[in-house]
Design a protein around this motif. Structure first.
Motif, PDB file in Angstrom:
ATOM      1  N   UNK A 162     100.473 -54.469  35.950  1.00 51.04           N
ATOM      2  CA  UNK A 162      99.278 -54.595  35.121  1.00 51.04           C
ATOM      3  C   UNK A 162      98.138 -55.086  36.006  1.00 51.04           C
ATOM      4  N   UNK A 163      97.009 -54.385  36.027  1.00 50.08           N
ATOM      5  CA  UNK A 163      95.899 -54.797  36.896  1.00 50.08           C
ATOM      6  C   UNK A 163      95.408 -56.207  36.582  1.00 50.08           C
ATOM      7  N   UNK A 164      95.177 -56.979  37.619  1.00 51.09           N
ATOM      8  CA  UNK A 164      94.667 -58.341  37.436  1.00 51.09           C
ATOM      9  C   UNK A 164      93.305 -58.322  36.759  1.00 51.09           C
ATOM     10  N   UNK A 165      92.527 -57.266  37.010  1.00 49.93           N
ATOM     11  CA  UNK A 165      91.198 -57.172  36.395  1.00 49.93           C
ATOM     12  C   UNK A 165      91.292 -57.147  34.872  1.00 49.93           C
ATOM     13  N   UNK A 166      92.296 -56.427  34.369  1.00 49.45           N
ATOM     14  CA  UNK A 166      92.468 -56.353  32.916  1.00 49.45           C
ATOM     15  C   UNK A 166      92.912 -57.705  32.363  1.00 49.45           C
ATOM     16  N   UNK A 167      93.829 -58.364  33.067  1.00 52.82           N
ATOM     17  CA  UNK A 167      94.284 -59.682  32.628  1.00 52.82           C
ATOM     18  C   UNK A 167      93.120 -60.670  32.593  1.00 52.82           C
ATOM     19  N   UNK A 168      92.312 -60.681  33.649  1.00 54.22           N
ATOM     20  CA  UNK A 168      91.184 -61.612  33.719  1.00 54.22           C
ATOM     21  C   UNK A 168      90.155 -61.311  32.634  1.00 54.22           C
ATOM     22  N   UNK A 169      89.912 -60.024  32.400  1.00 52.56           N
ATOM     23  CA  UNK A 169      88.951 -59.652  31.366  1.00 52.56           C
ATOM     24  C   UNK A 169      89.445 -60.089  29.990  1.00 52.56           C
ATOM     25  N   UNK A 170      90.726 -59.914  29.730  1.00 49.02           N
ATOM     26  CA  UNK A 170      91.276 -60.320  28.430  1.00 49.02           C
ATOM     27  C   UNK A 170      91.145 -61.830  28.237  1.00 49.02           C
ATOM     28  N   UNK A 171      91.426 -62.583  29.287  1.00 49.94           N
ATOM     29  CA  UNK A 171      91.274 -64.035  29.190  1.00 49.94           C
ATOM     30  C   UNK A 171      89.817 -64.416  28.937  1.00 49.94           C
ATOM     31  N   UNK A 172      88.906 -63.755  29.637  1.00 52.28           N
ATOM     32  CA  UNK A 172      87.493 -64.045  29.440  1.00 52.28           C
ATOM     33  C   UNK A 172      87.038 -63.756  28.023  1.00 52.28           C
ATOM     34  N   UNK A 173      87.533 -62.667  27.463  1.00 46.27           N
ATOM     35  CA  UNK A 173      87.172 -62.295  26.093  1.00 46.27           C
ATOM     36  C   UNK A 173      87.727 -63.311  25.099  1.00 46.27           C
ATOM     37  N   UNK A 174      88.989 -63.681  25.253  1.00 44.20           N
ATOM     38  CA  UNK A 174      89.601 -64.638  24.329  1.00 44.20           C
ATOM     39  C   UNK A 174      88.883 -65.986  24.384  1.00 44.20           C
ATOM     40  N   UNK A 203      84.594 -54.204  29.491  1.00 45.65           N
ATOM     41  CA  UNK A 203      84.665 -55.485  28.784  1.00 45.65           C
ATOM     42  C   UNK A 203      83.841 -56.557  29.483  1.00 45.65           C
ATOM     43  N   UNK A 204      83.895 -56.601  30.801  1.00 49.48           N
ATOM     44  CA  UNK A 204      83.131 -57.612  31.533  1.00 49.48           C
ATOM     45  C   UNK A 204      81.630 -57.419  31.328  1.00 49.48           C
ATOM     46  N   UNK A 205      81.196 -56.181  31.280  1.00 50.23           N
ATOM     47  CA  UNK A 205      79.769 -55.915  31.056  1.00 50.23           C
ATOM     48  C   UNK A 205      79.355 -56.275  29.631  1.00 50.23           C
ATOM     49  N   UNK A 206      80.235 -56.007  28.681  1.00 50.55           N
ATOM     50  CA  UNK A 206      79.938 -56.385  27.299  1.00 50.55           C
ATOM     51  C   UNK A 206      79.903 -57.906  27.147  1.00 50.55           C
ATOM     52  N   UNK A 207      80.812 -58.582  27.828  1.00 50.28           N
ATOM     53  CA  UNK A 207      80.807 -60.049  27.795  1.00 50.28           C
ATOM     54  C   UNK A 207      79.495 -60.605  28.327  1.00 50.28           C
ATOM     55  N   UNK A 208      79.006 -59.998  29.392  1.00 52.84           N
ATOM     56  CA  UNK A 208      77.790 -60.492  30.041  1.00 52.84           C
ATOM     57  C   UNK A 208      76.574 -60.418  29.130  1.00 52.84           C
ATOM     58  N   UNK A 209      76.616 -59.538  28.131  1.00 49.64           N
ATOM     59  CA  UNK A 209      75.476 -59.423  27.206  1.00 49.64           C
ATOM     60  C   UNK A 209      75.824 -59.986  25.832  1.00 49.64           C
ATOM     61  N   UNK A 210      76.891 -60.794  25.775  1.00 49.21           N
ATOM     62  CA  UNK A 210      77.216 -61.494  24.539  1.00 49.21           C
ATOM     63  C   UNK A 210      77.910 -60.674  23.478  1.00 49.21           C
ATOM     64  N   UNK A 211      78.572 -59.599  23.871  1.00 41.52           N
ATOM     65  CA  UNK A 211      79.253 -58.738  22.896  1.00 41.52           C
ATOM     66  C   UNK A 211      80.768 -58.858  23.067  1.00 41.52           C
ATOM     67  N   UNK A 271      89.503 -53.892  25.452  1.00 44.09           N
ATOM     68  CA  UNK A 271      90.692 -54.483  26.080  1.00 44.09           C
ATOM     69  C   UNK A 271      91.951 -54.117  25.295  1.00 44.09           C
ATOM     70  N   UNK A 272      91.884 -54.213  23.985  1.00 44.88           N
ATOM     71  CA  UNK A 272      93.070 -53.957  23.166  1.00 44.88           C
ATOM     72  C   UNK A 272      93.420 -52.476  23.096  1.00 44.88           C
ATOM     73  N   UNK A 273      92.441 -51.619  23.279  1.00 40.86           N
ATOM     74  CA  UNK A 273      92.730 -50.180  23.244  1.00 40.86           C
ATOM     75  C   UNK A 273      93.219 -49.649  24.589  1.00 40.86           C
ATOM     76  N   UNK A 274      93.137 -50.464  25.616  1.00 40.41           N
ATOM     77  CA  UNK A 274      93.605 -50.024  26.936  1.00 40.41           C
ATOM     78  C   UNK A 274      95.102 -49.735  26.887  1.00 40.41           C
ATOM     79  N   UNK A 275      95.504 -48.712  27.599  1.00 37.63           N
ATOM     80  CA  UNK A 275      96.915 -48.304  27.613  1.00 37.63           C
ATOM     81  C   UNK A 275      97.641 -49.070  28.720  1.00 37.63           C
ATOM     82  N   UNK A 276      98.122 -50.238  28.346  1.00 41.43           N
ATOM     83  CA  UNK A 276      98.806 -51.123  29.292  1.00 41.43           C
ATOM     84  C   UNK A 276     100.307 -50.975  29.107  1.00 41.43           C
ATOM     85  N   UNK A 277     100.992 -50.701  30.200  1.00 39.40           N
ATOM     86  CA  UNK A 277     102.445 -50.561  30.174  1.00 39.40           C
ATOM     87  C   UNK A 277     103.060 -51.867  30.655  1.00 39.40           C
TER      88      UNK A 277
END
Length: 259
Positions: free
Chosen positions: A73-85, A46-54, A62-68
């Motif tokens: 929950x990994x902080x990396x996933x939380x930060x990536x989700x915030x960046x995407x939103x 997700x971070x790489x896709x964000x960097x190229x405007x996708x 992010x939404x397909x990730x299997x988060x329990x």
């Protein structure tokens, strides 16, 4: 090198090449569909896709990730989700997620970011609600760690006084810095943290910690002179008398006190 190790080396090299070339799809292709659902991997993609405007594609990973939600929950996933939103201008969702992250993990970083984005005056009430939420957290030590990191020493002291029976003296990594931080303005709360470590050390006969426990008891003696009211716990003299009654035969400890 066996075949499995060779394959792993090749895959790592291909990922590095794709990164250098800015080939996001090439990077993604090195992971099978199941691995792409691992939260940390999904965050990297997700971070790489964000960097190229996708951002839209990033949200999909992010939404397909299997988060329990019931587990870490990994902080990396939380930060990536915030960046995407944020990139998708879904600011209300991002704020709701920051608040949820704080309420789940007592995350100082997420609470600060959440409060920073609130209108004037609303942040004050929201912070008060956050402090109450932390104080009621089922885990005493995570709550204590949060108050020390925020920092709010008044709340940390109140927490230890209100829930002193829950203090686990084995966790010196929380209690030592708590006692140090609280000793000046909140000597009784600091004493409770120190006593918890002493009680654990002696009740479990952890002889390697006797030296530290002796130091903690000496500090309790120093703090006692600044405590006007020991309620809801016993005075320092009564505490020492109880220790002698219950652990008087632990000469390895008392020799360091008397010495």
């Amino acid at each position: 090198m066996d075949e499995r190790a060779r394959q792993s080396t090749v895959e790592m090299a291909l990922k590095d090449i794709a990164d250098v070339q800015g080939d996001v799809d090439g990077f993604i292709a090195q992971y099978d569909p199941k691995t792409r659902k691992v939260p940390k991997i999904a965050a990297e993609i997700a971070q790489r896709l964000l960097a190229v405007g996708r951002a839209g594609d990033a949200l999909g990973f992010i939404e397909r990730a299997e988060v329990n939600e019931a587990r870490w929950i990994p902080a990396e996933w939380q930060d990536a989700r915030l960046g995407v939103l944020e990139a998708l201008d879904r600011k209300d969702e991002a704020q709701a997620f920051r608040r949820a992250c704080f309420e789940r993990d007592l995350s100082v970083e997420h609470l600060r970011a959440y409060l920073k984005r609130l209108p004037d005056f609303e942040d004050i009430e929201a912070e008060e609600r956050a402090m109450a939420h932390a104080a009621a957290h089922p885990g005493l030590l995570p709550a204590l760690g949060f108050f020390l990191d925020w920092p709010s020493l008044d709340h940390a002291a109140r927490l230890l006084l209100d829930r002193h029976e829950e203090i686990n003296g084995d966790h010196y990594e929380f209690l030592v810095p708590a006692a140090e931080a609280l000793s000046e303005r909140h000597p009784l709360a600091a004493t409770l943290a120190l006593r918890a470590m002493i009680d654990f050390t002696l009740s479990k006969a952890r002889s390697k910690r006797y030296g530290y426990a002796a130091q903690h008891l000496a500090t309790c003696g120093d703090l006692a002179g600044r405590i006007e009211n020991f309620a809801p716990v016993e005075t320092h003299d009564a505490y020492v008398a109880r220790l002698k009654n219950e652990h008087g035969r632990k000469s390895g400890f008392w020799s360091q006190i008397e010495g």
